[in-house]
Enzyme design. Structure first.
Site, PDB file in Angstrom:
ATOM      1  N   ASP A 121       0.862  -1.172   0.000  1.00  0.00           N
ATOM      2  CA  ASP A 121       0.000   0.000   0.000  1.00  0.00           C
ATOM      3  C   ASP A 121       0.909   1.235   0.000  1.00  0.00           C
ATOM      4  O   ASP A 121       2.122   1.123   0.195  1.00  0.00           O
ATOM      5  CB  ASP A 121      -0.887  -0.043   1.245  1.00  0.00           C
ATOM      6  N   ASP A 178      -1.600  -1.136   6.112  1.00  0.00           N
ATOM      7  CA  ASP A 178      -1.809  -0.685   7.486  1.00  0.00           C
ATOM      8  C   ASP A 178      -3.255  -0.334   7.811  1.00  0.00           C
ATOM      9  O   ASP A 178      -3.563  -0.032   8.958  1.00  0.00           O
ATOM     10  CB  ASP A 178      -0.931   0.543   7.777  1.00  0.00           C
ATOM     11  N   ASP A 212      -7.003  -2.627   3.876  1.00  0.00           N
ATOM     12  CA  ASP A 212      -5.981  -3.591   3.452  1.00  0.00           C
ATOM     13  C   ASP A 212      -6.223  -4.992   4.011  1.00  0.00           C
ATOM     14  O   ASP A 212      -5.554  -5.944   3.594  1.00  0.00           O
ATOM     15  CB  ASP A 212      -4.589  -3.124   3.903  1.00  0.00           C
TER      16      ASP A 212
END
Length: 645
Positions: free
Chosen positions: A346, A538, A542
């Site tokens: 990410d 995080d 996700d």
């Protein structure tokens, strides 16, 4: 191996029930029995070998060694009996008991005591290693929120979050994490929700809206009403996961445990045959000689060293990782992380800090410093995170007077600075006041704050989520270490995502993705032959990808609780460099485990052969079992002492 009562469902505790209550005892109480037995044994050996005394004979001598034996032997005997009553005969406790009883039966009292003493000492070292690793892992949770300010008896008092009831009012000061899910009672709050939403821009929450645990209050003091009790929160589930961190066993360890279940009864049968068969084929057969050889065979063959050394290798790796801010939720992931060749990540909170920083300052008709003097004077009157980022990221040389400041909801600020009318905000604010500005500004990727003075465009400041200092270096090192494919997937604008990817020299990047889009991308990668995919993220968004990847890695410092619970590995310090460190620790752990297996089998094989032909004594047998276990423990502890930077 027996099914044992455990405090932490860890591998080493499975092999060492003697140590399970050690955490509740003082160090003296733990080591006192072994110390007493050692002193008694040492005195007995000195009298036997160096002093010619008449009193140290017969029943007095036997009683002396029995007394030396009991402090270390009694717990093992009781565990052996308890397991036999459960129908589990072939345990290391049974083998050690039979071996030491046999030594006493043939008059080898010192050797019988020594076998049990060194076995007990080995178990104590193992217990200490387990306790240290457990403490290192649990220490990762100590930095998480553990205080809630709750309104009781007309006053705010600090309690643990698990003492807060649904419906109670809690207070959160600036910079604190919200400890429980709730409803905002204050008029508004500025929260850092990057860990939850994946967006770097702070979120404004209004009265009556939901606030989530893990969000960080950015300014002022706010109040909220708790809507969930602590044990139903994800934080509580994290604690439970850590307490069972080693329940997911590596394939190597599972094999060793299955092997031991077959190996142990085979050893007992072989030792019995070693006593009986020579009776029919050996001239001058002496029962006590062959019984002694069989006892040596039993001590050497005890699977304790093998069964202990393997999980302790993994525990050493878990402890080493936890000391460096990396939480592996099972020994299996120490193995899995060494196999990854594809890293998907990410953007926000993973490679970026999740906070704004000033990028560019452009002026129109003003000197830069004069422009900043006006801008900062007005922004100082705001508590908005973007305003604070501008004030903290720039400097002023004069103190201007500021009057008639007002906030234009969702657009910016207006006010009078040094007698001039200022507008500071987004494009909509300037358009509302019919202030013209260059169209090219609309194409700027980053967040832009425009400034107008007395109805004329004066310039802008651009802000962006700042890259973590070590992000680029970490990615380059991962490529060199064999991670041959790195991909960035983000829910942020594609233009921002591509810009960050270019800065980090990441070739493949996609932005404006929904959680299901990220999931599809990772699943497609996993379908490629030979791909072992790790995902780093995080936020709550996700969590699905973390769950489906071969190794899910969560940034745990400010990461969402859902991501932390879902992930297989948690990086507590939020540093990308820890991924490579985790891979190195995993590989070193695997090496240590195989070293321990080779050491245990190699030494045991040599001493077994020597014992069967009468060339080894009980002392060599003790080394082959307890000594090897001790060396394996030291080898595992070595992992925690190594420098991984």
């Amino acid at each position: 191996m027996p099914n044992k009562k455990i405090v932490l469902e860890a591998e080493a505790h499975d092999a060492c029930e003697m140590c399970e209550s050690s955490s509740t005892k003082s160090k003296f109480n733990i080591y006192a029995p072994a110390l007493f037995s050692f002193l008694m044994l040492a005195i007995g050996l000195i009298i036997d070998n160096f002093l010619n005394t008449s009193f140290f004979r017969g029943w007095f001598r036997i009683g002396w060694y029995v007394l030396a034996y009991m402090p270390v032997g009694y717990p093992v005997l009781m565990l052996g009996i308890k397991n036999i009553l459960k129908g589990n005969f072939f345990t290391e406790f049974f083998l050690m008991s039979i071996a030491t009883f046999g030594a006493f039966a043939i008059g080898e009292y010192p050797e019988g005591v020594a076998v049990m003493l060194f076995y007990a000492v080995g178990e104590l070292f193992q217990g200490s290693a387990v306790k240290n690793a457990k403490s290192n892992i649990k220490a990762l949770l100590d930095v998480r929120p553990n205080i809630a300010s709750v309104w009781r008896d007309n006053n705010y008092i600090q309690v643990h979050p698990d003492k807060v009831n649904v419906g109670e009012k809690i207070q959160i000061k600036s910079g604190e994490k919200i400890p429980l899910d709730g409803i905002l009672l204050s008029d508004k709050a500025e929260l850092n929700t990057a860990a939850l939403t994946g967006e770097s821009k702070p979120q404004t929450i209004r009265k009556g809206e939901t606030v989530l645990s893990g969000s960080i209050n950015l300014n002022g003091v706010i109040e909220a009403e708790a809507t969930k009790i602590f044990k139903e929160s994800t934080v509580a589930r994290i604690i439970e996961l850590v307490q069972n961190a080693s329940s997911r066993k590596a394939k190597t360890e599972l094999f060793i445990r299955k092997f031991a279940k077959v190996y142990t009864p085979f050893v007992v049968i072989s030792a019995t045959l070693l006593v009986l068969i020579p009776y029919f084929i050996v001239e001058n057969y002496v029962f006590s000689d062959w019984l002694y050889r069989a006892l040596i065979f039993l001590v050497v063959s005890c699977p304790c060293a093998l069964v202990i050394s393997v999980p302790l290798g993994y525990f050493g790796g878990l402890g080493a990782a936890s000391k460096n801010g990396i939480l592996f939720k099972g020994a299996s992931y120490l193995d899995e992380i060494t196999k990854i060749n594809t890293l998907v990540m990410d953007k926000t909170g993973t490679v970026t800090k999740g906070v704004f920083a000033v990028q560019e300052i452009e002026t129109n008709g003003l000197e830069k410093q004069e422009f900043l003097n006006y801008l900062i004077a007005l922004e100082k009157k705001s508590t908005h995170p973007i305003a604070r980022a501008i004030v903290e990221g720039t400097s002023t040389t004069q103190s201007f007077s500021v009057e008639k400041v007002r906030e234009v909801s969702g657009k910016g600020l207006a006010g009078t600075v040094n007698g001039k009318k200022l507008l500071v905000g987004n494009a909509e604010l300037l358009e509302q006041h019919k202030v013209d500005f260059p169209d090219i500004i609309r194409n700027i990727v980053d967040t832009v704050v425009l400034v107008a003075i007395d109805g004329k465009y004066a310039g802008y400041v651009s802000l962006a989520d700042e890259l973590k200092e070590s992000a680029k270096k970490s990615i380059l090192e991962l490529k060199k270490y064999g991670i041959n494919k790195i991909v960035m997937l983000s829910g942020d604008k594609d233009s921002i995502t591509q810009k960050v990817a270019k800065d980090l020299e990441i070739i493949e990047a996609k932005g404006a993705l929904l959680p299901e889009d990220k999931l599809n991308e990772v699943e497609e990668l996993k379908k490629q032959l030979g791909r072992k995919v790790a995902f780093v993220g995080d936020g709550i968004n996700d969590a699905p990808v973390l769950a489906v990847s071969d190794v899910g890695i969560a940034m745990g410092g400010l990461g969402s609780d859902v991501a932390i619970v879902t992930a297989d590995v948690v990086i507590q310090t939020d540093q990308l460099s820890k991924i490579l460190m985790g891979i190195k620790i995993g590989k070193s752990t695997r090496n240590v485990v195989w070293q321990n297996i080779a050491l245990a089998f190699g030494v045991k094989a040599v001493v077994l052969i020597m014992g069967a032909v009468g060339m080894a004594t009980m002392w060599e047998a003790v080394f082959a079992d307890v000594g090897v276990a001790f060396l394996a423990i030291l080898n595992a502890i070595r992992l925690q002492k190594m420098n991984w930077d």
